[in-house]
Scaffold this active site. Structure first.
Site, PDB file in Angstrom:
ATOM      1  N   ALA A 148       0.797  -1.233   0.000  1.00 31.34           N
ATOM      2  CA  ALA A 148       0.000   0.000   0.000  1.00 31.34           C
ATOM      3  C   ALA A 148       0.829   1.283   0.000  1.00 31.34           C
ATOM      4  CB  ALA A 148      -0.932  -0.002   1.212  1.00 31.34           C
ATOM      5  N   CYS A 186      16.132   0.195   0.200  1.00 32.56           N
ATOM      6  CA  CYS A 186      16.630  -0.806   1.130  1.00 32.56           C
ATOM      7  C   CYS A 186      18.143  -0.932   1.030  1.00 32.56           C
ATOM      8  CB  CYS A 186      16.002  -2.155   0.840  1.00 32.56           C
ATOM      9  SG  CYS A 186      14.264  -2.040   0.488  1.00 32.56           S
TER      10      CYS A 186
HETATM   11  N1  PLP Z   1       9.172  -5.261  -4.219  1.00 35.30           N
HETATM   12  C1  PLP Z   1       9.541  -4.123  -4.821  1.00 35.30           C
HETATM   13  C2  PLP Z   1       9.716  -4.099  -6.306  1.00 35.30           C
HETATM   14  C3  PLP Z   1       9.765  -2.966  -4.062  1.00 35.30           C
HETATM   15  O1  PLP Z   1      10.141  -1.834  -4.677  1.00 35.30           O
HETATM   16  C4  PLP Z   1       9.598  -3.028  -2.663  1.00 35.30           C
HETATM   17  C5  PLP Z   1       9.896  -1.847  -1.825  1.00 35.30           C
HETATM   18  O2  PLP Z   1      10.730  -1.025  -2.136  1.00 35.30           O
HETATM   19  C6  PLP Z   1       9.192  -4.242  -2.083  1.00 35.30           C
HETATM   20  C7  PLP Z   1       8.990  -5.340  -2.892  1.00 35.30           C
HETATM   21  C8  PLP Z   1       8.983  -4.373  -0.619  1.00 35.30           C
HETATM   22  O3  PLP Z   1       7.758  -3.805  -0.232  1.00 35.30           O
HETATM   23  P1  PLP Z   1       7.543  -3.369   1.307  1.00 35.30           P
HETATM   24  O4  PLP Z   1       8.289  -2.088   1.498  1.00 35.30           O
HETATM   25  O5  PLP Z   1       6.059  -3.210   1.436  1.00 35.30           O
HETATM   26  O6  PLP Z   1       8.051  -4.482   2.131  1.00 35.30           O
END
Ligand code: PLP
Length: 386
Positions: free
Chosen positions: A204, A329
């Site tokens: 979300a 990340c």
């Molecule tokens: N997958 C992709 C392509 C993303 O860009 C991200 C977040 O940057 C995620 C998964 C992870 O989502 P969440 O931040 O809700 O854990």
């Protein structure tokens, strides 16, 4: 502040916040309780599930709420590969996935499952032919992202889905197809029938909803091994008391994002192309990364020769401009982006790449300011090192 990091997260839309507030104040019951106060929460979850299902063109029973895109990806990979207590099986993915998929695949490998990581071309694309060539009799799952979070390249998921469908019709080994669609919400059609996927992850907070809530679409009939033991929530697929306000906010956000998808895609594409053109006009040796046209309407991943991305980002921050290098990340570590390296970009160039991602409130004036500030900083940095 000029915020150009919408791929990292987006601000909460006030309409989403307003939809959530009743479930943080008066309607705070547990959706599993049988009295009316709890049933209000149950009703809100049911309605949100129907809304999300309508947006994805699936049945509400095919939606599992999770805590994030990360959890959805984990559930898709671990759930399918481990279904029925399996200890063997093969997964096909790519070298440019988000760590939520990549590290999960690596973890499954440690436990004896097999994984193939498909390479990408210089634009970050994989092809259906590559997937076909990698399928083995024991391949259970293909997991390929809908759009890349760092360079914005949009992958040919529908073509891959069609190829798998044909194999299934011919009685050939046909794995399930999962797509991480986290970056696609609001700019790509998420119709699961059209995409021909069996599983799809969403989050979300990438589409003006709250953080800490995501979902996984799981086509009916697909066997999953749940990751958590506990209560019977989410059709026994994901134990844990539901995040009612988050779920309501998520449904509202996704509905709003889809409603404005066509208009916003056109508007942001125009702004993006203006921004790229201005950056390359004003600053020498600026190279765009990712696919020139099959890319997210809000993504500008660009490197400036001789410039350390971290130095540029710090100076942009002083000027009130938010951008990032690599994914949210992985920034903070000084490792060059695995995505850029997988695209064949050399380490030095990868170190100088920065990512601007536009949003629904981004204006042309803001972008002009960012071009001016970026040029000033780069002129200065290049002068210092010459
Ligand atoms: N997958 C992709 C392509 C993303 O860009 C991200 C977040 O940057 C995620 C998964 C992870 O989502 P969440 O931040 O809700 O854990």
């Amino acid at each position: 502040m000029i915020y150009l990091d919408h791929a990292a997260t987006t601000p909460l839309d006030p309409r989403v916040r307003d939809a959530m507030l009743p479930f943080l104040h008066e309607s705070w019951g547990n959706a599993s309780s049988i009295y009316q106060h709890g049933q209000q929460a149950r009703h809100a979850i049911d309605t949100a599930r129907e809304t999300i299902a309508a947006e994805l063109h699936c049945d509400p029973r095919e939606i599992i709420f999770t805590s994030s895109g990360t959890e959805s990806d984990n559930l898709a990979l671990r759930g399918v590969l481990r279904a029925g207590g399996a200890t063997a099986g093969h997964l096909i993915t790519t070298t440019i996935e988000h760590p939520a998929v990549l590290r999960t695949a690596q973890d499954l490998e440690k436990d004896g499952l097999a994984a193939t990581y498909l390479p990408v071309d210089e634009h970050g694309l994989v092809t259906a032919e590559q997937v076909t060539a990698a399928i083995r009799p024991d391949t259970k799952l293909v997991s390929i992202m809908l759009a890349n979070n760092e360079v914005g390249t949009i992958e040919p998921i529908r073509e891959i889905g069609k190829m798998i469908e044909k194999r299934r019709e011919r009685g050939e080994p046909a794995p399930l197809l999962h797509t991480d669609a986290v970056q696609g919400a609001g700019s790509i059609d998420l119709n699961v029938k059209h995409l021909k996927v069996d599983l799809l992850s969403l989050s979300a907070h990438k589409c003006y909803g709250p953080k800490g809530i995501g979902c996984l679409f799981v086509r009916q009939g697909v066997q999953l091994r749940p990751m958590q033991t506990g209560g019977g929530h989410e059709h026994r697929q994901r134990a844990g008391t539901e995040n009612v306000a988050g779920i309501v906010g998520f449904a509202t956000a996704l509905q709003l994002a889809n409603k404005s998808c066509a208009i916003e895609t056109a508007r942001q594409t125009e702004l993006r192309d203006y921004f790229i053109q201005q950056l390359q006009k004003e600053i020498s040796n600026a190279t765009l990364h990712g696919h020139p046209t099959d890319r997210l309407p809000n993504n500008v991943c660009i490197s400036f020769a001789g410039i350390e991305a971290e130095s540029l980002l710090l100076r942009l921050d002083f000027a009130g401009i938010c951008a990032s290098s690599g994914s949210a990340c992985s920034s903070g570590s000084l490792e060059p982006s695995h995505v850029l390296l997988a695209m064949g970009i050399d380490t030095e160039t990868a170190h100088s790449a920065i990512r601007f991602t536009l949003g629904k409130d981004t204006t042309k004036d803001e972008l002009s300011t960012v071009v001016t500030e970026t040029k000033k900083i780069i002129d200065n940095l290049r002068h210092l090192t010459s």
